[in-house]
Design a protein around this motif. Structure first.
Motif, PDB file in Angstrom:
ATOM      1  N   THR A  14       0.833  -1.212   0.000  1.00 26.11           N
ATOM      2  CA  THR A  14       0.000   0.000   0.000  1.00 26.11           C
ATOM      3  C   THR A  14       0.863   1.256   0.000  1.00 26.11           C
ATOM      4  N   ILE A  15       1.932   1.254   0.812  1.00 31.34           N
ATOM      5  CA  ILE A  15       2.831   2.418   0.871  1.00 31.34           C
ATOM      6  C   ILE A  15       3.506   2.630  -0.487  1.00 31.34           C
ATOM      7  N   VAL A  16       4.008   1.535  -1.086  1.00 26.43           N
ATOM      8  CA  VAL A  16       4.676   1.638  -2.387  1.00 26.43           C
ATOM      9  C   VAL A  16       3.700   2.192  -3.438  1.00 26.43           C
ATOM     10  N   TRP A  17       2.494   1.660  -3.446  1.00 27.47           N
ATOM     11  CA  TRP A  17       1.449   2.103  -4.387  1.00 27.47           C
ATOM     12  C   TRP A  17       1.150   3.590  -4.216  1.00 27.47           C
ATOM     13  N   LYS A  18       1.073   4.026  -2.956  1.00 22.45           N
ATOM     14  CA  LYS A  18       0.709   5.423  -2.689  1.00 22.45           C
ATOM     15  C   LYS A  18       1.846   6.381  -3.057  1.00 22.45           C
ATOM     16  N   ILE A  19       3.070   6.050  -2.660  1.00 19.44           N
ATOM     17  CA  ILE A  19       4.174   6.988  -2.942  1.00 19.44           C
ATOM     18  C   ILE A  19       4.504   7.028  -4.436  1.00 19.44           C
ATOM     19  N   SER A  20       4.164   5.940  -5.162  1.00 19.23           N
ATOM     20  CA  SER A  20       4.416   5.907  -6.605  1.00 19.23           C
ATOM     21  C   SER A  20       3.558   6.922  -7.357  1.00 19.23           C
ATOM     22  N   GLN A  21       2.519   7.420  -6.687  1.00 19.54           N
ATOM     23  CA  GLN A  21       1.637   8.402  -7.329  1.00 19.54           C
ATOM     24  C   GLN A  21       2.260   9.805  -7.342  1.00 19.54           C
ATOM     25  N   ASN A  22       3.350   9.993  -6.596  1.00 17.90           N
ATOM     26  CA  ASN A  22       4.030  11.291  -6.589  1.00 17.90           C
ATOM     27  C   ASN A  22       4.883  11.409  -7.862  1.00 17.90           C
ATOM     28  N   PRO A  23       4.638  12.445  -8.694  1.00 19.38           N
ATOM     29  CA  PRO A  23       5.372  12.562  -9.967  1.00 19.38           C
ATOM     30  C   PRO A  23       6.882  12.750  -9.805  1.00 19.38           C
ATOM     31  N   GLN A  24       7.326  13.171  -8.605  1.00 17.11           N
ATOM     32  CA  GLN A  24       8.763  13.369  -8.392  1.00 17.11           C
ATOM     33  C   GLN A  24       9.482  12.068  -8.026  1.00 17.11           C
ATOM     34  N   VAL A  25       8.698  11.036  -7.730  1.00 18.42           N
ATOM     35  CA  VAL A  25       9.290   9.731  -7.392  1.00 18.42           C
ATOM     36  C   VAL A  25       9.493   8.954  -8.690  1.00 18.42           C
ATOM     37  N   ASP A  26      10.750   8.796  -9.107  1.00 19.86           N
ATOM     38  CA  ASP A  26      10.977   8.089 -10.369  1.00 19.86           C
ATOM     39  C   ASP A  26      11.491   6.662 -10.187  1.00 19.86           C
ATOM     40  N   LYS A  27      11.813   6.288  -8.940  1.00 18.12           N
ATOM     41  CA  LYS A  27      12.257   4.909  -8.715  1.00 18.12           C
ATOM     42  C   LYS A  27      11.926   4.487  -7.293  1.00 18.12           C
ATOM     43  N   VAL A  28      11.248   3.337  -7.167  1.00 12.96           N
ATOM     44  CA  VAL A  28      10.952   2.782  -5.841  1.00 12.96           C
ATOM     45  C   VAL A  28      11.552   1.381  -5.761  1.00 12.96           C
ATOM     46  N   TYR A  29      12.298   1.140  -4.686  1.00 11.31           N
ATOM     47  CA  TYR A  29      12.811  -0.191  -4.372  1.00 11.31           C
ATOM     48  C   TYR A  29      12.072  -0.689  -3.137  1.00 11.31           C
ATOM     49  N   CYS A  30      11.950  -2.004  -3.022  1.00 10.61           N
ATOM     50  CA  CYS A  30      11.344  -2.566  -1.813  1.00 10.61           C
ATOM     51  C   CYS A  30      12.126  -3.808  -1.403  1.00 10.61           C
ATOM     52  N   LEU A 304       1.609  11.641   0.142  1.00 17.50           N
ATOM     53  CA  LEU A 304       2.223  10.939   1.269  1.00 17.50           C
ATOM     54  C   LEU A 304       3.704  11.270   1.421  1.00 17.50           C
ATOM     55  N   VAL A 305       4.407  11.410   0.311  1.00 13.50           N
ATOM     56  CA  VAL A 305       5.847  11.728   0.373  1.00 13.50           C
ATOM     57  C   VAL A 305       6.046  13.099   1.028  1.00 13.50           C
ATOM     58  N   GLU A 306       5.165  14.037   0.700  1.00 14.62           N
ATOM     59  CA  GLU A 306       5.230  15.379   1.294  1.00 14.62           C
ATOM     60  C   GLU A 306       5.054  15.295   2.816  1.00 14.62           C
ATOM     61  N   ILE A 307       4.132  14.445   3.241  1.00  8.18           N
ATOM     62  CA  ILE A 307       3.893  14.274   4.689  1.00  8.18           C
ATOM     63  C   ILE A 307       5.115  13.640   5.355  1.00  8.18           C
ATOM     64  N   PHE A 308       5.672  12.590   4.739  1.00  9.04           N
ATOM     65  CA  PHE A 308       6.856  11.932   5.301  1.00  9.04           C
ATOM     66  C   PHE A 308       8.012  12.929   5.460  1.00  9.04           C
ATOM     67  N   ASN A 309       8.219  13.760   4.438  1.00 11.33           N
ATOM     68  CA  ASN A 309       9.283  14.764   4.512  1.00 11.33           C
ATOM     69  C   ASN A 309       9.035  15.742   5.658  1.00 11.33           C
ATOM     70  N   ALA A 310       7.779  16.139   5.829  1.00 11.26           N
ATOM     71  CA  ALA A 310       7.436  17.086   6.898  1.00 11.26           C
ATOM     72  C   ALA A 310       7.681  16.473   8.275  1.00 11.26           C
ATOM     73  N   VAL A 311       7.407  15.181   8.412  1.00 11.84           N
ATOM     74  CA  VAL A 311       7.656  14.485   9.687  1.00 11.84           C
ATOM     75  C   VAL A 311       9.152  14.448   9.982  1.00 11.84           C
ATOM     76  N   ILE A 312       9.935  14.048   8.979  1.00 16.18           N
ATOM     77  CA  ILE A 312      11.391  13.957   9.167  1.00 16.18           C
ATOM     78  C   ILE A 312      11.971  15.319   9.538  1.00 16.18           C
ATOM     79  N   ASP A 313      11.481  16.374   8.884  1.00 17.35           N
ATOM     80  CA  ASP A 313      12.008  17.734   9.105  1.00 17.35           C
ATOM     81  C   ASP A 313      11.338  18.462  10.280  1.00 17.35           C
ATOM     82  N   GLU A 314      10.412  17.757  10.954  1.00 19.11           N
ATOM     83  CA  GLU A 314       9.664  18.335  12.094  1.00 19.11           C
ATOM     84  C   GLU A 314       8.906  19.601  11.675  1.00 19.11           C
ATOM     85  N   LYS A 315       8.251  19.513  10.515  1.00 17.35           N
ATOM     86  CA  LYS A 315       7.479  20.645   9.988  1.00 17.35           C
ATOM     87  C   LYS A 315       6.045  20.227   9.656  1.00 17.35           C
TER      88      LYS A 315
END
Length: 419
Positions: A14-30, A304-315
């Motif tokens: 589910t996470i891979v499927w969701k983050i793949s929808q971000n146009p800036q993500v050009d490669k996902v490994y699992c 989702l990627v935007e949210i993950f980045n905000a969590v990591i950066d405490e924003k």
């Protein structure tokens, strides 16, 4: 942007499927991935507990962000291993992941900071536990302290069952080292609700609510499992209850972790039971729940990627997290015999037919891809998820999807969402 997701179940699909929808993500490994993930990402044959190899892979492949799915690597300090090499990683560090890794820690935390939960006692040997059981009320709950794939909890209806549970966990080591200490707690009556949340150490943003079905058979009969299906939103979690939980459970938990010097950054999952005395915490998880992720993330509008980045950066406070006004239901198709003995390696048919139904997405949990054929490779095999304008519509569509899929000895509940 290159992202590595660690794990290989329905949650990670589910996470891979969701983050793949971000146009800036050009490669996902699992790593290690599964048969379904292999169709949308590059699977890497590295086990989730092989931290050195995972860190080296992230370095060699210039990974921009690693997302940790399962509980075991989090509790063992995988985030610390990545951060020590200056790598960007999503998930709580070892000091914070203890909130799930040790039930004794989490119960003591709630007691110390006045967070509502069941009364309990902790035992380090079976003799003292059995003595205590002579004078407790029944049913009672016996829990292994550590991680046990969601199965380390036994509800004992009487003294004999409770004694048997203590022996199973502490002496027979039914859950391995997780049972070195146990928690015996009062049995609470009420409906359960799962609330996952994004936490950046200070800000907490709850996700839409969900309800899980843990028992293997219809009408909540049979053995406890990792989850046989789930639905979102809960029919009983009102805005008033959400406000109460925010002020009395969610915020106090994040603040308590900070007070303890264990800043929590990642996904904090609250297992809540709605009792006559108000909501109480049954458990915490330090990551996305499985299969709750399969009904929560499809309803997320914000990237989702935007949210993950905000969590990591405490924003996280800078982000407006939005959700679809709809419903989702996930029916788990499991191997016959799960959660006990079962066979693997059976061909799965009908996946394309199921996903041809509008609103249906099949998330793979225990599958593998071999010679372009999807085979069963676990206890929980698939999470057939459907979206609908309301729960009844989503339930109907999910089961339409389930009926299209076949594999030998397939087992599923027929009452998911009907709580």
């Amino acid at each position: 942007m290159k992202i590595l997701v660690v794990g290989g179940g329905g949650r990670e699909h589910t996470i891979v499927w969701k983050i793949s929808q971000n146009p800036q993500v050009d490669k996902v490994y699992c790593a290690p991935g599964n048969g379904g993930i292999a169709q949308i990402a590059e699977c890497v044959d590295i086990k989730v507990m092989d931290f050195d190899s995972l860190v080296k892979f992230a370095q060699d492949h210039k990974i921009d962000m690693t997302i940790i799915g399962p509980d075991d690597p989090l509790a063992a300090g995988i985030v610390d291993a990545f951060e020590a090499k200056g790598l960007r990683v999503f998930g709580p560090n070892k000091a914070a992941a203890i909130i799930e890794g040790s039930k004794v820690f989490s119960k003591d935390l709630m007691k110390k900071y006045g967070i509502p939960t069941a009364a309990y006692e902790v035992f380090e040997n079976s003799e003292d536990a059995v003595k205590y059981l002579k004078n407790t009320s029944y049913p009672t709950v016996v829990k292994a302290e550590g991680l046990a794939l969601g199965k380390g909890v036994i509800i004992a209806q009487n003294y004999d069952e409770a004694v048997d549970a203590v022996h199973q966990i502490m002496e027979d080591k039914a859950f391995g080292e997780a049972g070195n200490r146990i928690v015996i707690e009062e049995f609470l009556i009420g409906q359960e609700v799962s609330v996952l949340s994004f936490v950046d150490g200070t800000t907490i943003i709850p996700m839409v609510s969900a309800q899980d079905h843990k028992r293997a058979l219809d009408n909540d009969q049979g053995l406890n499992t990792g989850g046989m299906g789930t639905f979102s939103p809960s029919r009983i979690y009102t805005p008033e209850l959400a406000d109460y939980c925010m002020e009395n459970i969610f915020k106090p938990t994040v603040q308590a972790m900070n007070q303890e010097g264990r800043k929590f950054k990642g996904i904090l999952y609250f297992g809540i039971i709605l009792t006559q005395d108000g909501p109480k915490v049954l458990e915490y998880n330090a990551r996305f729940g499985d299969p709750e992720t399969q009904v929560v993330l499809p309803r997320l509008k914000t990237d989702l990627v935007e949210i993950f980045n905000a969590v990591i950066d405490e924003k996280l406070s800078d982000i407006n997290v939005e959700w679809e006004d709809n419903a989702a239901v996930c029916v788990v198709m499991a191997s016959g015999g799960y959660p006990q003995k079962y066979q693997n390696g059976y061909t799965i048919q009908g996946l394309e037919d199921a996903e041809a139904i509008a609103g249906v997405k099949v998330f793979h949990a225990g599958t593998k891809l071999k010679d372009n054929i999807i085979l069963t490779a676990g206890g929980r095999v698939l999470g057939v998820t459907a979206m609908g304008s309301n729960l009844n519509e989503a339930i109907k569509t999910a089961y339409e999807g389930v009926r299209k899929i076949t594999f030998k000895d397939a087992h599923y509940r027929t009452d998911i969402g009907i709580k």
